[in-house]
Design a protein around this motif. Structure first.
Motif, PDB file in Angstrom:
ATOM      1  N   ARG A 177      20.864  -3.431  38.675  1.00  0.00           N
ATOM      2  CA  ARG A 177      21.623  -2.218  38.962  1.00  0.00           C
ATOM      3  C   ARG A 177      21.184  -1.092  38.021  1.00  0.00           C
ATOM      4  NH1 ARG A 177      28.079  -2.152  40.117  1.00  0.00           N
ATOM      5  NH2 ARG A 177      28.343   0.067  40.533  1.00  0.00           N
ATOM      6  N   ALA A 178      21.133   0.128  38.565  1.00  0.00           N
ATOM      7  CA  ALA A 178      20.758   1.288  37.763  1.00  0.00           C
ATOM      8  C   ALA A 178      21.583   2.487  38.208  1.00  0.00           C
ATOM      9  CB  ALA A 178      19.277   1.590  37.900  1.00  0.00           C
ATOM     10  N   THR A 179      21.717   3.458  37.303  1.00  0.00           N
ATOM     11  CA  THR A 179      22.342   4.735  37.636  1.00  0.00           C
ATOM     12  C   THR A 179      21.244   5.759  37.860  1.00  0.00           C
ATOM     13  OG1 THR A 179      24.321   4.262  36.339  1.00  0.00           O
ATOM     14  CG2 THR A 179      23.884   6.572  36.857  1.00  0.00           C
ATOM     15  N   GLU A 180      21.281   6.397  39.020  1.00  0.00           N
ATOM     16  CA  GLU A 180      20.279   7.407  39.366  1.00  0.00           C
ATOM     17  C   GLU A 180      20.914   8.788  39.322  1.00  0.00           C
ATOM     18  OE1 GLU A 180      16.981   7.064  42.589  1.00  0.00           O
ATOM     19  OE2 GLU A 180      18.705   7.975  43.587  1.00  0.00           O
ATOM     20  N   HIS A 181      20.214   9.726  38.718  1.00  0.00           N
ATOM     21  CA  HIS A 181      20.697  11.105  38.610  1.00  0.00           C
ATOM     22  C   HIS A 181      19.938  11.950  39.632  1.00  0.00           C
ATOM     23  CE1 HIS A 181      22.594   9.841  34.848  1.00  0.00           C
ATOM     24  NE2 HIS A 181      21.436   9.285  34.536  1.00  0.00           N
ATOM     25  N   LEU A 182      20.527  12.067  40.818  1.00  0.00           N
ATOM     26  CA  LEU A 182      19.878  12.728  41.958  1.00  0.00           C
ATOM     27  C   LEU A 182      20.565  14.062  42.226  1.00  0.00           C
ATOM     28  CD1 LEU A 182      17.737  12.438  44.206  1.00  0.00           C
ATOM     29  CD2 LEU A 182      19.496  11.320  45.588  1.00  0.00           C
ATOM     30  N   VAL A 189      22.193   2.466  42.159  1.00  0.00           N
ATOM     31  CA  VAL A 189      21.206   1.915  43.080  1.00  0.00           C
ATOM     32  C   VAL A 189      20.903   0.483  42.656  1.00  0.00           C
ATOM     33  CG1 VAL A 189      20.143   4.135  43.662  1.00  0.00           C
ATOM     34  CG2 VAL A 189      19.297   2.842  41.697  1.00  0.00           C
ATOM     35  N   LEU A 190      20.340  -0.275  43.591  1.00  0.00           N
ATOM     36  CA  LEU A 190      19.950  -1.654  43.320  1.00  0.00           C
ATOM     37  C   LEU A 190      18.454  -1.822  43.524  1.00  0.00           C
ATOM     38  CD1 LEU A 190      22.775  -3.727  45.088  1.00  0.00           C
ATOM     39  CD2 LEU A 190      22.669  -2.962  42.704  1.00  0.00           C
ATOM     40  N   TYR A 191      17.826  -2.632  42.650  1.00  0.00           N
ATOM     41  CA  TYR A 191      16.420  -2.986  42.798  1.00  0.00           C
ATOM     42  C   TYR A 191      16.313  -4.504  42.815  1.00  0.00           C
ATOM     43  CZ  TYR A 191      15.789   1.775  40.993  1.00  0.00           C
ATOM     44  OH  TYR A 191      15.858   3.130  40.782  1.00  0.00           O
ATOM     45  N   ARG A 219      17.699  -0.155  47.367  1.00  0.00           N
ATOM     46  CA  ARG A 219      16.365   0.387  47.602  1.00  0.00           C
ATOM     47  C   ARG A 219      15.374  -0.601  48.215  1.00  0.00           C
ATOM     48  NH1 ARG A 219      16.210   5.373  44.850  1.00  0.00           N
ATOM     49  NH2 ARG A 219      18.008   6.383  45.792  1.00  0.00           N
ATOM     50  N   ASP A 220      15.482  -1.860  47.881  1.00  0.00           N
ATOM     51  CA  ASP A 220      14.526  -2.833  48.395  1.00  0.00           C
ATOM     52  C   ASP A 220      15.076  -3.626  49.577  1.00  0.00           C
ATOM     53  OD1 ASP A 220      12.489  -2.276  46.459  1.00  0.00           O
ATOM     54  OD2 ASP A 220      13.766  -3.273  44.983  1.00  0.00           O
ATOM     55  N   ASN A 221      16.196  -3.185  50.118  1.00  0.00           N
ATOM     56  CA  ASN A 221      16.770  -3.852  51.288  1.00  0.00           C
ATOM     57  C   ASN A 221      17.383  -2.796  52.206  1.00  0.00           C
ATOM     58  OD1 ASN A 221      17.465  -5.971  52.942  1.00  0.00           O
ATOM     59  ND2 ASN A 221      19.369  -6.432  51.868  1.00  0.00           N
ATOM     60  N   SER A 222      16.586  -1.768  52.485  1.00  0.00           N
ATOM     61  CA  SER A 222      17.070  -0.660  53.312  1.00  0.00           C
ATOM     62  C   SER A 222      15.945  -0.141  54.193  1.00  0.00           C
ATOM     63  CB  SER A 222      17.598   0.475  52.428  1.00  0.00           C
ATOM     64  OG  SER A 222      17.883   1.625  53.208  1.00  0.00           O
ATOM     65  N   LYS A 223      16.184  -0.098  55.488  1.00  0.00           N
ATOM     66  CA  LYS A 223      15.241   0.547  56.402  1.00  0.00           C
ATOM     67  C   LYS A 223      15.646   2.008  56.522  1.00  0.00           C
ATOM     68  CE  LYS A 223      13.312  -1.642  59.697  1.00  0.00           C
ATOM     69  NZ  LYS A 223      12.986  -2.391  60.937  1.00  0.00           N
ATOM     70  N   ASP A 224      14.830   2.886  55.961  1.00  0.00           N
ATOM     71  CA  ASP A 224      15.205   4.301  55.883  1.00  0.00           C
ATOM     72  C   ASP A 224      13.988   5.170  56.190  1.00  0.00           C
ATOM     73  OD1 ASP A 224      13.763   4.119  53.415  1.00  0.00           O
ATOM     74  OD2 ASP A 224      15.609   3.482  52.409  1.00  0.00           O
TER      75      ASP A 224
END
Length: 265
Positions: A177-182, A189-191, A219-224
């Motif tokens: 798990r990580a915190t993303e500053h977007l 988010v998850l990796y 992020r690694d389990n998303s069809k986008d």
């Protein structure tokens, strides 16, 4: 034209309204006149069953149509592509007027209100199948240069800051798990670090004018938008901004009480 629940509501509103209106203008006066000639009071005149149903259901269906089309629409999250922000089984409200008012079925914008902002969680119609709704996080605005290298996301040459928070082992998922500053939004988010060579981890494109680039928080389990089946999303396909969870129901652990009423960031 999209044949979905909105189409059914529009068709039902038109049908019940027409039945009620035609009867009121053409047939009801004749019934009243015939009953009066027989000495029957107007209050004792029975309407045809179809007209009675149409008169009863028309205002209800119209109110539901107006709320769903221009205010808020409920959606159910059917996958884990937005974990940990949204879980499979979450029921959410989507604000339909955040980016402008659109006519139901044809999805034509009639009033512009605001523009999508980087970091918004948005429901959109899949470009290759407009009858299918997806929910992802807005990452790239028109003209942005988007690069994905493994766990790193770059927008216009600048790496999006992230801070690792440790392992995530909840809801049947094992990830980092990580915190993303977007933009102005800080979110989780998850990796899945065992997928270093996974599809979607090596991407480099510029977002076309009038289109948007979306990614799932998982992020690694998303069809986008990194994938051909989704790609860039045109502005006309935006449905609305996800704002709040109103229920979580995913058996056998349903409901998750602390998710009810939670805002979506």
């Amino acid at each position: 034209m999209i044949f979905d629940f909105s189409f059914i509501l529009v068709a039902a509103t038109l049908l019940t309204g027409l039945i009620w209106g035609i009867d009121s203008l053409a047939f009801k006066p004749k019934r009243v006149a015939a009953a009066s000639a027989k000495g029957v009071a107007p209050d004792n005149i029975r309407e045809p069953l179809m007209v009675e149903y149409a008169r009863s259901f028309f205002p209800v269906i119209l109110i539901v149509l107006l709320i769903r089309s221009f205010l808020f629409e409920p959606f159910r999250i059917p996958s884990d592509s937005m974990m940990p922000t949204l879980l499979d089984g979450d029921f959410i409200f989507v604000n339909k007027f955040s980016y402008g008012l659109r006519l139901p079925v044809v999805n034509t914008k009639v009033v512009s209100i605001g523009d999508p902002q980087r970091g918004d969680v948005i429901v959109f119609r899949l470009p290759r199948d407009p009858a299918t709704n997806y929910i992802k996080r807005l990452v790239g605005l028109p003209g942005d240069h988007i690069v994905v290298r493994g766990e790193n996301l770059y927008i216009n040459g600048e790496r999006v800051p992230t801070e690792l928070n440790g392992p995530y082992n909840e809801h049947g998922t094992r990830a980092m798990r990580a915190t993303e500053h977007l933009g102005n939004v800080d979110h989780s988010v998850l990796y899945m670090r065992d997928r270093y060579d996974g599809e979607g981890r090596d991407y480099d494109e510029i977002v076309p004018a009038g289109h948007y680039f979306f990614m799932g928080d998982n992020r690694d389990n998303s069809k986008d938008s990194r994938f051909f089946d989704v790609g860039f999303v045109p502005e006309r396909n935006l449905v609305g901004k996800a704002v709040r969870i109103w229920l979580n129901w995913d058996l056998p652990n349903a409901p998750i009480w602390d998710r009810i009423g939670a805002p979506i960031h």
